[in-house]
Design an enzyme around this catalytic site. Sequence first.
Site: not given
Length: 690
Positions: A73, A147, A338
């Site tokens: 990413h 995603n 995170h």
Amino acid sequence: MIGDGRTDKDRQLDDVRVDYRDTALTTDQGIRVDDTDNSLRPGERGPTLMEDFHFREKITHFDHERIPERVVHARGAAAHGYFEPYDDSLAAFTRAEFLTSPRTRTPVFVRFSTVAGSRGSADTVRDVRGFAVKFYTQQGNFDLVGNNMPVFFIQDGIKFPDFVHAVKPEPHNEIPQASSAHDTLWDFVQLQPETTHMMMWLMSDRALPRSYRMMQGFGVHTFRLVDAEGRGTFVKFHWKPKLGIHSLVWDETQKIAGKDPDFNRRDLWEAIETGNFPEWELGVQLVAEEDEHAFDFDLLDATKIIPEELVPVRPVGRLVLDRNPDNFFAETEQVAFHIGNVVPGIDFTNDPLLQGRLFSYLDTQLIRLGGPNFTQIPINRPLADVRNHHRDGYHQMTIPRGQASYHPNTTGGGCPAVGGPGAYTHFQERVDGHKIRKRSGSFADHYSQATLFWNSMSAWEKEHIVAAFRFELGKVVQTHIREGVVRNLNNVDHDLAALVAAGIGVAAPPAPAVPNHGRTSPALSQAHAPVQSAATRKVAVLVADGADAGQVEAVRAAITTMGAICDVLAPRGGAVRGEGGEAVPVTHALDTMASVLYDAVLVPGGQESARTLSVNGQAVHYVAEAFTHGKAVGALGAGSLLLEAARIGPGPHPGVVVGTTGDIDDFVEAFGTAVAAHRHPERAVDSVPA
Ligand code: HDD
């Protein structure tokens, strides 16, 4: 949220925003600089002196400007905004206030990304898109790191390095950049059937979003909502874009990668700058704890969806992005997501992929951002107070006062106090088992949902998937890898395997032992989720000297009224001469803005203009290419000369609108409808070269 329409996070960032206008140049020590163009030297032709502290500082800082890009990413774009729940209906399931308090607007920072490419790679490659949302809630930061596809390639986090090594450029020559079309990825795929479902998504148009604003987002894993009594409910998170789900076509994406590698990034930036704020609806699928085993797949398996027909998606709130970052590095590059950042009321499950991620994200930030104090970087700082006994480390930005840096203590009055109302308590799940390295049998079916996806596609979506497999496998050099993939696809659907095999010179396998189950899930198809809106679509209006200025103005006004963006393009920049001698302003010269950068093309009348364009190869190609990419194509009056030159036959063709000069209103309405439909994939395009 504060009264002036800005979020609390925005105000927090004000403290560190620096504006250099009307200021004097200084060193990092604040000393004003007299000359930054010439290093200090003895005599005009002498060597640079060590004592030139400005030179040394300037070069040293420059030498250290780069940090490691994200290992995956790496390429991304981000924006600020807010989330607000519609109502308090989720209060029965979670104590997370930002999800249940309708009057609260929670500031967010959202980063979209591709996965495989490096930081400077093109936006429009075939890839999964990251959709990472940081909610700065009053209870602390919650990161939903998802995603644009609802499943993943692997089932266990321990396989992630293998998968990423396979998809990244090959290690011996670092080729190809940002592409899955190469041997190592497909070798991994053929040997790991658990990738099959995700590969179906990756070969679909979902991997080619027209815009970040027009793609869905998914939390992928099953998470848990936890109520005030500690009761859990399984949850899957969904983002649905207000503008609908729309994709580019493959040929278009490859060309855009060269013409404008920043295509998606620019689109997001420009939409926000022009006040067209991107918006998504958050939805949840809820499953009671007691229904954990009610499905023919495992809720803990990230290669599976919960079909919406089994558990509907319940709308919860909306996400709006309304502010671009001030500085790419400080915000977009330094933001640290995170998956382990959860707030009270949200918890994990034992999904082994999720569990693996819980380790990886914190770990990666330590190397990427250089130490444990990255949470103090302004874009990462929570709005909630941070008080603990963590101390020291590189770049400590706070000055903790007092003697106590341990617990329990009396030297600090026992503070910071532990527990109390609002403290995070983990869901008390009973776990009992032998220590083993073993995948659950309930994770073993790798094909049924891949088949479900295939069955749910419209005819043109299936065509695109077959073409994508043929392209990707066509780039694979080793025949046994191609054969292995076809063998896997045969377990998805025999026709699919045969169609792919026929395109890549591999023998079609015999019919599989388990035939296609025939089930569908309509919600999976983009064709079933249309949003008919021309808002923010880009329309190119082609003109040359002798254009009908009145028509140009009429179509420009109509296109703008429908919320679309109208650019007038001509063989040269500046202005062209209208039929009556008036100046027709030109937005861009044709050679600076290819047809792939627009959603639609329109050719107004004016005999001289149309004749000029129909012998201009660039203009002819422009229209032919837009046609083959399934875009809305319009011609008014003499403008249809250009369509003829582009070998677009008399039709009718879906999405091609031809008008005479007398019916501009009807024409514009029909053209607007064609633009709003996004693309016309059912159009026969094979005979038009482009
Ligand atoms: Fe990941 C980044 C999404 C599996 C390890 N991941 C990263 C980003 C997104 C995702 C959107 C970019 C965040 C940003 O914009 O900064 N990742 C996913 C999803 C997954 C997934 C939806 C599966 C459901 N990831 C996954 C696994 C692992 C990682 C299984 C490792 C065990 N991901 C990382 C990472 C990254 C990352 C190495 C690289 C940069 C970063 O975290 O900050 O930790």
